[in-house]
Scaffold this motif. Sequence first.
Motif, PDB file in Angstrom:
ATOM      1  N   ASP A 138      54.397  36.438  28.080  1.00  0.00           N
ATOM      2  CA  ASP A 138      55.131  37.025  29.196  1.00  0.00           C
ATOM      3  C   ASP A 138      54.998  36.210  30.473  1.00  0.00           C
ATOM      4  N   ARG A 182      55.423  33.916  20.823  1.00  0.00           N
ATOM      5  CA  ARG A 182      56.878  34.048  21.028  1.00  0.00           C
ATOM      6  C   ARG A 182      57.460  32.811  21.705  1.00  0.00           C
ATOM      7  N   SER A 202      50.544  39.973  24.392  1.00  0.00           N
ATOM      8  CA  SER A 202      51.854  39.894  25.044  1.00  0.00           C
ATOM      9  C   SER A 202      51.855  39.040  26.304  1.00  0.00           C
TER      10      SER A 202
END
Length: 569
Positions: free
Chosen positions: A108, A555, A104
């Motif tokens: 992030d 992402r 993540s």
Amino acid sequence: MKFKTYCALTLMAGLAVVVTLNSCTKLDEKPYDIIISSNFLQTREDVIRDFLRSFEHGYWSIGSTYVAQENSADQLITPNREGDWYDGGIYQRAHYHTWIPTDSYTSDMWNALYQGIDLATNSLEDIQAIDPAKFNMTEAEKSDFLAELRVHRAWFYLRLLDLYRNIEIITKVKGENIGTTQSTPEESFSFIEKELKESIDGLPTKESLGENAVGRWTKGAAMSLLARLYLNAKVYIGQDKFSECAAVCQDIIDGKYGNYAIEDRWDAPFDYNNDNSPETVFAFPSSQGYTHWHYTDDMYWRFYEANTFKYFGFTEFGANNPKWSLAPGRDVDGNELPQALGKPFLKFSKYPDDVRLKKYKNLGNSQREGMFLFGYLPYTEDGVAKNVQTTKGYTLYMRDAVGMFTNLPPDEVPADKESNMNHADHNSGFRLVKYPIYPSDDKNAILSAYAEIRLAEIYYSLAECKYRAGDKPGAAALLNSVRKRYYPSGSASLYKADGSDLNDQEMIDEWGREFIGEGRRRTDLIRWGVFNAGNWWDKQPDAGNYTHIFPIGRRVLNINPQLKQNPGY
């Protein structure tokens, strides 16, 4: 503007952004009761809100890079503590340098830093377009705001360059809806350098801002970022710029960009009144009643076992959440580990008269002693003396080792000798208390500003430049200018005047002592060539140097197909 005004205006700016983003899009009517981009700036206070809105985000973004900067290095760990904080192995991969693009934080921190860039750029475009006279502002004030925003944006870019190297340079956001292609590290380096140099003339000094200097980018703060850029230039672009770094650092120390000074007391740079410290070059203001991101979120509050708040006497945040601890210096039998890196507490203990080695304790009247938590943590409840308990039901007794100790008395060692990231209990590892946690009834509890840049960094950067140039006496003198506050007068722990105590390992260790837990250890290890090649507790050398930088998160790549993944991933 005073601290409370700063925070209030920043929060109001955030609300204004929300209102703008959710406002009506029918533009053939003249709106009077809502805020849209065309009527956002109506008063001087609106301009100030616009100017400040990326600063609070910048403060928050500090926590987004903490895993990358500290878990990947040799001083802090997040082991699997009896099932706590395993989290799919994300922190173990950070420790072993086996991170993957789906972890993540790889997305992030990219998103957090670019959000700050977008906010700062949007404010730049807003303020560039105004006539300051219409807002009861001078041209000098407008120039100040524009210069500070450029530096603020450059600070975000410098962190991105350090983490990813191959990044996008965005200088316009209004009317834009797609990203750009990536710049080369050389192009990004030159952009950051140019932004900082061109902004200097428009920036205020610390003295001109007075009590309102906290949270503002001054000449000294901007030049400190330039020193960071030059100090790491060999890593970023393969060019040695230590002489340029040394020149900038010397100018800062000489007061060319404002008057700064090293504190005499070891904890003063982190204490409740550090916003007024002469050592503070740039800090984000904090208080219990407003924002305090470094105390909470993914930073210092998560060093401590769940019930440690009872030892501190600070109950306003509730229970702690034990994510971080110091990496061990010893095996489960108490023997010092053989590796040269890591072992942070033992590196402090090399100089046993260091005042920071004491156990952290609140002394009353906004005073404390010590910088570490270890052993038992006693407190009194309803007149009964107790020790802090873990959530697993045993008494907390923290050791400078990692293993399964649970209820063992302090003088016993476990039969189980396994010690690794996947085999730890809540007694494993000492804890760091960099910023004081005063009791709830102390008016200065959780009031310390977050010191992003301290003058000590400038002294250490110049010392490193001198050391690399062969001037060990000059390096020793600079380091001792800071280190003398940690030892009694006349202590043998100060470096010898001829610098004969200094070598590469001692320089690495001293950077670690001074800046432990300040979110920069990875960067320093890379600059000294040991991040990939070195080994420390439960960490072997990397298979390759591509882990100098992180993968761009999956992402992020899914959103912007123009981006290319970093080499090795």
